[in-house]
Each structure stands twice: as C-alpha cells, then as structure tokens.
Design a protein around this motif. Sequence first.
Motif, PDB file in Angstrom:
ATOM      1  N   ASP A  42       0.821  -1.213   0.000  1.00  0.00           N
ATOM      2  CA  ASP A  42       0.000   0.000   0.000  1.00  0.00           C
ATOM      3  C   ASP A  42       0.851   1.258   0.000  1.00  0.00           C
ATOM      4  OD1 ASP A  42      -2.282  -1.519   0.005  1.00  0.00           O
ATOM      5  OD2 ASP A  42      -2.741  -1.207   2.128  1.00  0.00           O
ATOM      6  N   GLN A  43       1.924   1.238   0.782  1.00  0.00           N
ATOM      7  CA  GLN A  43       2.797   2.410   0.862  1.00  0.00           C
ATOM      8  C   GLN A  43       3.469   2.670  -0.477  1.00  0.00           C
ATOM      9  OE1 GLN A  43       5.796   2.103   3.868  1.00  0.00           O
ATOM     10  NE2 GLN A  43       6.535   4.180   3.554  1.00  0.00           N
ATOM     11  N   PHE A  44       4.008   1.634  -1.105  1.00  0.00           N
ATOM     12  CA  PHE A  44       4.702   1.817  -2.379  1.00  0.00           C
ATOM     13  C   PHE A  44       3.748   2.295  -3.468  1.00  0.00           C
ATOM     14  CE2 PHE A  44       5.898   0.061  -6.530  1.00  0.00           C
ATOM     15  CZ  PHE A  44       7.074   0.749  -6.729  1.00  0.00           C
ATOM     16  N   VAL A  45       2.632   1.600  -3.624  1.00  0.00           N
ATOM     17  CA  VAL A  45       1.689   1.958  -4.686  1.00  0.00           C
ATOM     18  C   VAL A  45       1.088   3.336  -4.426  1.00  0.00           C
ATOM     19  CG1 VAL A  45      -0.510   1.340  -5.766  1.00  0.00           C
ATOM     20  CG2 VAL A  45       1.182  -0.427  -5.279  1.00  0.00           C
ATOM     21  N   GLY A  46       0.691   3.604  -3.192  1.00  0.00           N
ATOM     22  CA  GLY A  46       0.070   4.885  -2.880  1.00  0.00           C
ATOM     23  C   GLY A  46       1.004   6.061  -3.066  1.00  0.00           C
ATOM     24  N   GLU A  47       2.226   5.941  -2.542  1.00  0.00           N
ATOM     25  CA  GLU A  47       3.169   7.052  -2.671  1.00  0.00           C
ATOM     26  C   GLU A  47       3.586   7.258  -4.122  1.00  0.00           C
ATOM     27  OE1 GLU A  47       6.392   6.894   0.108  1.00  0.00           O
ATOM     28  OE2 GLU A  47       5.033   6.657   1.810  1.00  0.00           O
ATOM     29  N   THR A  48       3.702   6.188  -4.879  1.00  0.00           N
ATOM     30  CA  THR A  48       4.042   6.327  -6.296  1.00  0.00           C
ATOM     31  C   THR A  48       2.908   7.013  -7.038  1.00  0.00           C
ATOM     32  OG1 THR A  48       5.388   4.329  -6.192  1.00  0.00           O
ATOM     33  CG2 THR A  48       4.724   5.084  -8.376  1.00  0.00           C
ATOM     34  N   PHE A  49       1.684   6.550  -6.798  1.00  0.00           N
ATOM     35  CA  PHE A  49       0.523   7.133  -7.477  1.00  0.00           C
ATOM     36  C   PHE A  49       0.350   8.601  -7.122  1.00  0.00           C
ATOM     37  CE2 PHE A  49      -4.033   8.198  -7.203  1.00  0.00           C
ATOM     38  CZ  PHE A  49      -4.359   8.119  -8.546  1.00  0.00           C
ATOM     39  N   TYR A  50       0.290   8.894  -5.833  1.00  0.00           N
ATOM     40  CA  TYR A  50       0.062  10.283  -5.419  1.00  0.00           C
ATOM     41  C   TYR A  50       1.254  11.171  -5.751  1.00  0.00           C
ATOM     42  CZ  TYR A  50      -4.189   8.939  -2.988  1.00  0.00           C
ATOM     43  OH  TYR A  50      -5.441   8.490  -2.688  1.00  0.00           O
ATOM     44  N   GLY A  51       2.456  10.655  -5.664  1.00  0.00           N
ATOM     45  CA  GLY A  51       3.641  11.440  -6.017  1.00  0.00           C
ATOM     46  C   GLY A  51       3.629  11.847  -7.477  1.00  0.00           C
ATOM     47  N   GLN A  52       3.295  10.896  -8.361  1.00  0.00           N
ATOM     48  CA  GLN A  52       3.219  11.213  -9.788  1.00  0.00           C
ATOM     49  C   GLN A  52       2.072  12.175 -10.084  1.00  0.00           C
ATOM     50  OE1 GLN A  52       5.319  10.316 -12.327  1.00  0.00           O
ATOM     51  NE2 GLN A  52       6.601   9.565 -10.665  1.00  0.00           N
ATOM     52  N   MET A  53       0.963  11.997  -9.378  1.00  0.00           N
ATOM     53  CA  MET A  53      -0.188  12.880  -9.591  1.00  0.00           C
ATOM     54  C   MET A  53       0.152  14.315  -9.184  1.00  0.00           C
ATOM     55  SD  MET A  53      -4.000  12.701  -7.962  1.00  0.00           S
ATOM     56  CE  MET A  53      -3.430  13.177  -6.338  1.00  0.00           C
ATOM     57  N   LEU A  54       0.790  14.477  -8.039  1.00  0.00           N
ATOM     58  CA  LEU A  54       1.159  15.824  -7.591  1.00  0.00           C
ATOM     59  C   LEU A  54       2.209  16.451  -8.503  1.00  0.00           C
ATOM     60  CD1 LEU A  54       1.231  15.211  -3.755  1.00  0.00           C
ATOM     61  CD2 LEU A  54      -0.391  16.638  -4.997  1.00  0.00           C
ATOM     62  N   GLN A  55       3.147  15.643  -8.963  1.00  0.00           N
ATOM     63  CA  GLN A  55       4.175  16.148  -9.868  1.00  0.00           C
ATOM     64  C   GLN A  55       3.546  16.626 -11.177  1.00  0.00           C
ATOM     65  OE1 GLN A  55       7.067  13.207 -10.978  1.00  0.00           O
ATOM     66  NE2 GLN A  55       8.512  14.730 -11.723  1.00  0.00           N
ATOM     67  N   ALA A  56       2.617  15.870 -11.722  1.00  0.00           N
ATOM     68  CA  ALA A  56       1.938  16.277 -12.953  1.00  0.00           C
ATOM     69  C   ALA A  56       1.095  17.531 -12.719  1.00  0.00           C
ATOM     70  CB  ALA A  56       1.068  15.146 -13.462  1.00  0.00           C
ATOM     71  N   MET A  57       0.479  17.622 -11.553  1.00  0.00           N
ATOM     72  CA  MET A  57      -0.329  18.793 -11.229  1.00  0.00           C
ATOM     73  C   MET A  57       0.534  20.044 -11.173  1.00  0.00           C
ATOM     74  SD  MET A  57      -2.521  19.626  -7.819  1.00  0.00           S
ATOM     75  CE  MET A  57      -1.039  20.052  -6.921  1.00  0.00           C
ATOM     76  N   ARG A  58       1.725  19.936 -10.562  1.00  0.00           N
ATOM     77  CA  ARG A  58       2.615  21.100 -10.438  1.00  0.00           C
ATOM     78  C   ARG A  58       3.107  21.577 -11.801  1.00  0.00           C
ATOM     79  NH1 ARG A  58       1.415  22.833  -5.571  1.00  0.00           N
ATOM     80  NH2 ARG A  58       1.778  21.276  -3.973  1.00  0.00           N
ATOM     81  N   LYS A  59       3.271  20.647 -12.743  1.00  0.00           N
ATOM     82  CA  LYS A  59       3.753  21.038 -14.076  1.00  0.00           C
ATOM     83  C   LYS A  59       2.736  21.877 -14.842  1.00  0.00           C
ATOM     84  CE  LYS A  59       6.944  17.256 -14.902  1.00  0.00           C
ATOM     85  NZ  LYS A  59       7.244  16.072 -15.742  1.00  0.00           N
ATOM     86  N   THR A  60       1.465  21.769 -14.484  1.00  0.00           N
ATOM     87  CA  THR A  60       0.437  22.522 -15.208  1.00  0.00           C
ATOM     88  C   THR A  60       0.370  23.978 -14.766  1.00  0.00           C
ATOM     89  OG1 THR A  60      -1.310  21.931 -13.632  1.00  0.00           O
ATOM     90  CG2 THR A  60      -0.963  20.445 -15.505  1.00  0.00           C
ATOM     91  N   GLN A  61       0.994  24.296 -13.638  1.00  0.00           N
ATOM     92  CA  GLN A  61       0.951  25.667 -13.127  1.00  0.00           C
ATOM     93  C   GLN A  61       2.220  26.413 -13.515  1.00  0.00           C
ATOM     94  OE1 GLN A  61       0.495  25.045  -8.961  1.00  0.00           O
ATOM     95  NE2 GLN A  61      -1.727  24.853  -9.096  1.00  0.00           N
TER      96      GLN A  61
END
Length: 109
Positions: A42-61
């Motif tokens: 859960d930790q690996f999948v969750g942190e990978t998923f949310y980390g990539q999501m936040l990184q992609a979100m930051r690139k749009t700003q």
Amino acid sequence: MTPISSVNASMAARAAFNPTLPPSAPAEAGTRDRAELRKAFDQFVGETFYGQMLQAMRKTQNKPAYFHGGRAEEIFQQQFDQVLAEKLTAATADQFTGPMYQLFALQRR
C-alpha cells in the motif's frame, strides 16, 4: 504430500526446534508477514501514485510573476509534495490498492 501440508510441517518443525516460540507462533508469523507485506505494498503503490499525480499537477501551473521563491521554493515544494503523498497514502491507499494486492497475492502462490 500437498504443498500446504509440507509448509505446515516445516513450520511445526521450526516451532519444535525453537522452544521459545509458542505453538501458535508459525501461524501468527505468517499473518504478521502478510500484514507487513500489505502495508509495504500500500505504501509503495500509494506514494508512487500520489507522487506522480502531484508532480503532474505542479507542471500545469506557471510560476507567478511576483513572489516566487526561486530554487528554495522548488525544493520545499518537492518536500511538501512528498509529505502530502505520504499522508494521502496513509489515509486512502488501501481503498484503491485492494484489487491490485489481490492480483499480486495470487501471483505469489
């Protein structure tokens, strides 16, 4: 002899060899190992998923015209995103990793 009975026999032999373990220790150890594996999964999948999501979100700003902190702000933002991903994982990862973990567990058998 079936694979399950051979595993049970080997656990019983280990418990018999180690007198400090109670008779139920092999079953408890297996349950504890599965719980630790699930937590790590859960930790690996969750942190990978949310980390990539936040990184992609930051690139749009775009960077603001004023009040941008430069490289220091970018580093702090990365650290903040990492902590945020950890918190989001702890709160919700088990809800969407359940089916993924079941498939993972089936492959391990």
